[in-house]
Scaffold this motif. Sequence first.
Motif, PDB file in Angstrom:
ATOM      1  N   GLU A   1      33.200  33.549  37.666  1.00 13.92           N
ATOM      2  CA  GLU A   1      34.442  33.942  36.994  1.00 13.92           C
ATOM      3  C   GLU A   1      35.579  34.025  38.001  1.00 13.92           C
ATOM      4  O   GLU A   1      35.399  34.569  39.084  1.00 13.92           O
ATOM      5  CB  GLU A   1      34.304  35.324  36.355  1.00 13.92           C
ATOM      6  N   ILE A   2      36.728  33.519  37.611  1.00 16.65           N
ATOM      7  CA  ILE A   2      37.907  33.576  38.482  1.00 16.65           C
ATOM      8  C   ILE A   2      38.998  34.369  37.774  1.00 16.65           C
ATOM      9  O   ILE A   2      39.297  34.126  36.602  1.00 16.65           O
ATOM     10  CB  ILE A   2      38.401  32.152  38.821  1.00 16.65           C
ATOM     11  N   TRP A   3      39.595  35.297  38.516  1.00 18.39           N
ATOM     12  CA  TRP A   3      40.712  36.101  38.033  1.00 18.39           C
ATOM     13  C   TRP A   3      41.836  36.013  39.051  1.00 18.39           C
ATOM     14  O   TRP A   3      41.584  35.995  40.258  1.00 18.39           O
ATOM     15  CB  TRP A   3      40.289  37.558  37.859  1.00 18.39           C
ATOM     16  N   LEU A   4      43.068  35.964  38.590  1.00 16.37           N
ATOM     17  CA  LEU A   4      44.235  35.951  39.469  1.00 16.37           C
ATOM     18  C   LEU A   4      44.898  37.318  39.387  1.00 16.37           C
ATOM     19  O   LEU A   4      45.129  37.831  38.287  1.00 16.37           O
ATOM     20  CB  LEU A   4      45.217  34.853  39.043  1.00 16.37           C
ATOM     21  N   ASP A   5      45.204  37.889  40.536  1.00 16.45           N
ATOM     22  CA  ASP A   5      45.852  39.198  40.561  1.00 16.45           C
ATOM     23  C   ASP A   5      47.354  39.051  40.379  1.00 16.45           C
ATOM     24  O   ASP A   5      47.971  38.117  40.907  1.00 16.45           O
ATOM     25  CB  ASP A   5      45.543  39.937  41.869  1.00 16.45           C
ATOM     26  N   GLU A   6      47.935  39.994  39.675  1.00 15.31           N
ATOM     27  CA  GLU A   6      49.375  40.014  39.385  1.00 15.31           C
ATOM     28  C   GLU A   6      50.233  39.950  40.655  1.00 15.31           C
ATOM     29  O   GLU A   6      51.380  39.502  40.602  1.00 15.31           O
ATOM     30  CB  GLU A   6      49.736  41.276  38.590  1.00 15.31           C
ATOM     31  N   SER A   7      49.699  40.384  41.778  1.00 14.85           N
ATOM     32  CA  SER A   7      50.463  40.411  43.034  1.00 14.85           C
ATOM     33  C   SER A   7      50.941  39.028  43.460  1.00 14.85           C
ATOM     34  O   SER A   7      51.906  38.904  44.220  1.00 14.85           O
ATOM     35  CB  SER A   7      49.625  41.031  44.156  1.00 14.85           C
ATOM     36  N   LEU A   8      50.312  37.989  42.970  1.00 12.92           N
ATOM     37  CA  LEU A   8      50.695  36.616  43.327  1.00 12.92           C
ATOM     38  C   LEU A   8      51.984  36.168  42.642  1.00 12.92           C
ATOM     39  O   LEU A   8      52.681  35.287  43.149  1.00 12.92           O
ATOM     40  CB  LEU A   8      49.570  35.641  42.938  1.00 12.92           C
ATOM     41  N   LYS A   9      52.301  36.771  41.519  1.00 11.71           N
ATOM     42  CA  LYS A   9      53.429  36.315  40.699  1.00 11.71           C
ATOM     43  C   LYS A   9      54.793  36.496  41.357  1.00 11.71           C
ATOM     44  O   LYS A   9      55.769  35.918  40.897  1.00 11.71           O
ATOM     45  CB  LYS A   9      53.418  37.022  39.351  1.00 11.71           C
ATOM     46  N   ARG A  10      54.873  37.251  42.430  1.00 16.07           N
ATOM     47  CA  ARG A  10      56.176  37.453  43.078  1.00 16.07           C
ATOM     48  C   ARG A  10      56.574  36.287  43.978  1.00 16.07           C
ATOM     49  O   ARG A  10      57.676  36.265  44.510  1.00 16.07           O
ATOM     50  CB  ARG A  10      56.171  38.764  43.871  1.00 16.07           C
TER      51      ARG A  10
END
Length: 155
Positions: free
Chosen positions: A108-117
Amino acid sequence: MALEKVKKFFDLYGMKEKVLEFNVSSATVALAAQALGCEEARIAKTLSFDMGERTVLVVTAGDMKIDNSKFKHHFSAKAKMLPFDDVERKVGHAVGGVCPFAVNEGVEIWLDESLKRFETVFPACGSSNSAIELTIPELEKYSSPKGWADVCKQV
């Protein structure tokens, strides 16, 4: 070799030439930032977690770390890093080159919100001396995550 597997993956999208290889190690956030000449925060580090029957990867900005309470709230489980010796077998990439591309089936792969900046970030490409610069939409497209999560805090 995992790097070749990732290059083959990106070749399917005409992106193979974007894979960068270095003559120096990029196995840590600091080393990757140095090799790329960018700030550490823009390194998209991929963390591997053991969730019993599941292996979960969380891709986060280089200046973040897992917030245990947020992780437990999101995944309904305690954050337990995958043991070093199990990473390559379970994920398909060795420590230092773990990335969200061309991973073993079922991971499973999840992207953390911290990347969106950021406009672009640099995840590894399966080896301890590789990376690729991707926009956030490209990262989302090529990593095929289960979704976005907010499971980190500033280092």
